[in-house]
Design a protein around this motif. Sequence first.
Motif: not given
Length: 240
Positions: A78, A182, A208, A210
């Motif tokens: 991140t 993200r 997550v 992305s």
Amino acid sequence: MAKALHQQVSDYIRTRILQGEYPVGSQIPTENELAEILHVSRPTIRQALDGLAHEGYLERVKGRGTFVTQPKVLHESTSFITGYRAESEKNNRVMHTRVLELHVERAKEHVCEALKLPANARVTKLVRVRYLEGYHDNAPVVYTTVYVPYRLFPDMQELDFGDASFYDALSERNLSVWHASRKLEVVPVPKEIAVELKTSPFEPAIFVTSVGETKEKIPVEYANSYYPAGISSFQVEIYR
């Protein structure tokens, strides 16, 4: 500049935890014993132990003592654009990968939207489970799925992503990811994924999503990953 005394004490204890002298679940010496061993004051010991508890290495139980725990995995994705393999090597971890799927398919609507592809465009789908050697009895730390436009990487199916680095493979084809967007959220884990992660279906995950783009702003990867919430933490860097 020399480290503060409590930081030196923290390093001493952390090293013994990492080397297995103080194994997970064991009780470490008391504050008085550590103060005598290290020739420092109890307040210094207490400050060091509190810091290690905050890092996740120790649990302090009132009336019982201080016990070694397994710290959460700190994920840096991140904050930095890096492959999971490179991140693991940087932190002196040994990563293992099991490939569950690798095939070409027609992209679903949300995948086409993320990768800015026309409807029903072909993508290569890669599903993997990642482990860190010796961590939590080798339980998986992430279940991840990545989609790549077939026209950009037509030979992707020919690679063994149990050994090969996905990001290295992109770089070798001039498809390096220069920018990634993200999104993180806490979600329940689908039953079939909980089985692969070896977690309870009642344990949440950090989900997550992305999208990675090349320097020319061409979307090259769309990924979604499930990280068990109980063993995962994320680093976020913010600059002004």
